[in-house]
Design an enzyme around this catalytic site. Sequence first.
Site, mmCIF file in Angstrom:
data_model
loop_
_atom_site.group_PDB
_atom_site.id
_atom_site.type_symbol
_atom_site.label_atom_id
_atom_site.label_comp_id
_atom_site.label_asym_id
_atom_site.label_seq_id
_atom_site.Cartn_x
_atom_site.Cartn_y
_atom_site.Cartn_z
ATOM 1 N N GLY B 16 0.856 -1.180 0.000
ATOM 2 C CA GLY B 16 0.000 0.000 0.000
ATOM 3 C C GLY B 16 0.891 1.228 0.000
ATOM 4 N N PHE B 119 -10.690 20.264 6.389
ATOM 5 C CA PHE B 119 -10.935 18.928 6.929
ATOM 6 C C PHE B 119 -11.070 19.008 8.435
ATOM 7 C CE2 PHE B 119 -10.719 14.418 5.722
ATOM 8 C CZ PHE B 119 -11.008 14.520 4.372
ATOM 9 N N GLN B 240 -10.435 4.437 15.580
ATOM 10 C CA GLN B 240 -11.246 5.539 15.080
ATOM 11 C C GLN B 240 -12.540 5.032 14.458
ATOM 12 O OE1 GLN B 240 -9.883 8.359 11.698
ATOM 13 N NE2 GLN B 240 -10.046 9.506 13.608
ATOM 14 N N HIS B 242 -15.183 6.328 12.113
ATOM 15 C CA HIS B 242 -15.395 7.439 11.187
ATOM 16 C C HIS B 242 -16.859 7.849 11.262
ATOM 17 C CE1 HIS B 242 -15.552 9.860 7.595
ATOM 18 N NE2 HIS B 242 -14.240 9.763 7.469
ATOM 19 N N LEU B 252 -17.282 3.900 3.178
ATOM 20 C CA LEU B 252 -16.864 5.226 3.648
ATOM 21 C C LEU B 252 -17.419 6.368 2.788
ATOM 22 C CD1 LEU B 252 -14.885 6.987 5.425
ATOM 23 C CD2 LEU B 252 -13.203 6.616 3.626
ATOM 24 N N THR B 254 -16.305 10.277 2.592
ATOM 25 C CA THR B 254 -15.221 11.116 3.099
ATOM 26 C C THR B 254 -15.686 12.328 3.901
ATOM 27 O OG1 THR B 254 -13.356 12.529 2.498
ATOM 28 C CG2 THR B 254 -15.105 12.364 0.884
ATOM 29 N N GLU B 255 -14.842 12.677 4.877
ATOM 30 C CA GLU B 255 -15.027 13.907 5.636
ATOM 31 C C GLU B 255 -14.918 15.120 4.711
ATOM 32 O OE1 GLU B 255 -13.118 13.707 9.548
ATOM 33 O OE2 GLU B 255 -11.971 15.425 8.876
ATOM 34 N N ARG B 286 -12.824 13.711 14.509
ATOM 35 C CA ARG B 286 -13.713 12.577 14.237
ATOM 36 C C ARG B 286 -14.288 11.944 15.489
ATOM 37 N NH1 ARG B 286 -10.418 9.767 9.205
ATOM 38 N NH2 ARG B 286 -11.032 11.365 7.698
ATOM 39 N N HIS B 353 -12.935 2.512 11.423
ATOM 40 C CA HIS B 353 -12.225 3.029 10.257
ATOM 41 C C HIS B 353 -10.711 2.898 10.339
ATOM 42 C CE1 HIS B 353 -11.616 5.539 6.778
ATOM 43 N NE2 HIS B 353 -10.976 6.465 7.448
ATOM 44 N N ARG B 398 -6.892 10.160 15.457
ATOM 45 C CA ARG B 398 -6.217 10.679 14.267
ATOM 46 C C ARG B 398 -7.063 11.743 13.578
ATOM 47 N NH1 ARG B 398 -6.725 9.734 8.936
ATOM 48 N NH2 ARG B 398 -7.915 7.789 9.014
ATOM 49 N N LEU B 404 -2.780 9.463 5.242
ATOM 50 C CA LEU B 404 -2.006 9.428 3.997
ATOM 51 C C LEU B 404 -0.665 10.119 4.202
ATOM 52 C CD1 LEU B 404 -4.617 10.002 1.122
ATOM 53 C CD2 LEU B 404 -3.727 7.882 2.054
#
Lengths: 237, 597
Positions: B16, B119, B240, B242, B252, B254-255, B286, B353, B398, B404
């Site tokens: 990944g 974000f 976490q 989400h 998911l 996204t935020e 979150r 998440h 987080r 990322l």
Amino acid sequence: MSSKRTVNFKIYRYDPDKDDKPYMQDISVELEESDKKLLDALVRLKAKDDSLSFRRSCREGVCGSDAMNINGKNGLACLTSMDEIAQPVTIRPLPGLPVIRDVIVDMTQFFKQYHSIKPYLVNNDPAPERERLQSPEDREELNGLYECILCACCSTSCPSFWWNPDKFVGPAGLLAAYRFLADTRDQATSERLDNLEDPYRLFRCHSIMNCVDVCPKGLNPTKAIGKIKDMMVRRAV
Amino acid sequence: MKVAKRTFDAVIVGAGGAGLRAALQLSEAGLKTAVLTKVFPTRSHTVAAQGGVAASLGNSTEDNWHWHMYDTVKGSDWLGDQDAIEFMVKKANEVVVELEHYGMPFDRTDNGKIYQRPFGGHSQNYGQTPVSRSCAAADRTGHAMLHALYQRNVRANTQFFVEWMAMDLIRNADGDVLGVTAMEMETGEVSIFHAKATIFATGGAGRIYYSSTNAFINTGDGVGMAARAGIPLEDMEFWQFHPTGVAGAGVLITEGVRGEGGILRNAAGERFMERYAPNLKDLASRDIVSRSMVTEINEGRGCGTEKDHVLLDITHLSPETIMKRLPGIREIAIQFAGVDPIKAPIPVVPTCHYQMGGIPTNYKGQVIVPKDGNPNVPVAGFYAAGECACASVHGANRLGTNSLLDLLVFGKSAGETVVADFQSGQLTLKPLPDDAADVSLARIARLETQTNGVEVNDVRLDMQRVMQKHAGVFRFADMLKEGVTKILEVAERAKHTQIKDKSKVWNTARTEALELDNLIEVAKATMISAEARKESRGAHVRDDAIDCAETPNGRDDKNWLKHTLWYSEGNRLDYKPVNLQPMSADVEPIALAKRTY
């Protein structure tokens, strides 16, 4: 709709460890209400018969693992709704690639073609300290190209790829080729076109458009291939 | 039984974001490297990340790494190590710009720079107003990133072993790491990968929960392997949830949807986040948003016939904005929620998440364990990065887009450390013990011969239900205690899994049984660490932690400002101090304070 329903399947089975040849297995499974997609149904089937083998990962259409031939058409199991699907649901491996087991195919040839177009940005200028600038309009040119998930639905639905998988790059690889040709940051345009200048690599595409029909991400490889052909013509004159 | 052996300078497990970023470092330095991955690299779960990667580029709003550091430490509820956090936020611009140079198709601002969006938990001026810090490629940032990293590795001629599943870590009597055993999925054959350096980049284990945004493959393989080999796991109680998984499906959302202006509403249509986080509202961090949502649902203000979810509303955004910035979300909402978000709000619930804890590392990517009174001694030859590792930059919670960033910064850092250790001659190929593959072969043999066993599916489902019920968004002292008993029972049963498929070829039943061994380690670590931590901090919130002046929000710094270390053997717990000291003199430590948004 009742909460539980039974769905009938016809599934291509082959285990080289014990089967002399492939066969179609008739099998049915009772689905729970939460089983919305074909992948949910396959997972339910696997709970019944753990020898059923298929690839899967993200279950939301972005990793490209669970491509298969569903009622005669290539698609992703995780994006195929169980609501309107015709029964018996006939599941076969992606056509044209060697079968390893059940619906798991050997994708070596597919990735070989992807790698053959040099799928990476080429820019030999010294790297600046900050990002290379690109206008929103130039960036827009990459839409419909970069989203490919390499599931191989397109290339394995393409008759030209079936006939010449070793010589014809195929729709997925050509879409990737145009993704870099269309990128204003890339400097290898003429090398990329040279690499495709050949009776097979690009020109075996006869605009049959099966690729467009099956792409689970709604992409249009035929259009991208047309643009590469245009670039070839333009540089010839 | 004879086992094939391959020898490399380095072996990386996982392809990944973290694994590919590390691989690039090694390939470009000319190390002979094997990257093992149980799926083709672009199928790794980084591909599913949506909203963006954090960097204080300041392309749209004024920004700097000091603000990013403050937000990250506060987001972590002060459990993050401030040296590692400083390292990460300072490196952010560099690693994001590198990605752009690799060809990543970021969205652009009108003047051609990388597009950035707001974000959750990211702010200007130490918590004052939202900042645009998330560098995005539409809502497909992870996909664009993973493909760009894979493509760069193609250019660098990285050697991949695709569809090889790593099984066990190999250590010698001194505890040094010598590589891994791995099974080729196509043939079922087990091989030894003997290496001077081993980097784990295997991702998280979100599949320990029943409802998860995570892919099927997220089974904590590296974390489980490390635990079985005697490495402690750090801060595993922190998971976490989400805020916005599609209700019922778990997929998911996204935020970034809220970053673009989306609003959470309860059954009355009220924008309830205004009550819980008056300042950042829907863009609070979150853990806070997820708890607020569950509180709304628990107090009867949930939506739908079962009143079991809330709504994420973007109907007030223009269709053009949605099509341009959130096209993937629209697809997901139509596919998995049956609604077109241009016309109707999306039903969402908090969904497991991200694993904040993991294999303990320092900011260099070295795996560190307590030894002779020092809590942070590197294990020779062993490195880790990304979600499987705990650096610790995320602490107890987080921030979105920091994952990322984590995998880029620490993937690169682990790679650089290995290259430096290799070039200085510090890394050597140590002799393999004779029994290097025995554990793995025994695991395979047991699955071959097990009779009167239990189904993998049943055990996994029981584990997921226990985790969901006993270690969820809100935690209760009695439920945690009971959860420990139950998860140990499940773990006992997991020793007797049985599979009917005995084929050597692409035996996914066997793969799932092996993955369950890893999941179980993570589940035990989570429940036992959570039961023991008698406070509320970040994502770990218990009913018996009192909110008062001495313990704000139930956070007990006097007794619990420390990292948990869980050892698989005997389920032993240990603790080590949090590093509150930044790496350099460029910044003062971020002082402890009550967390509000």
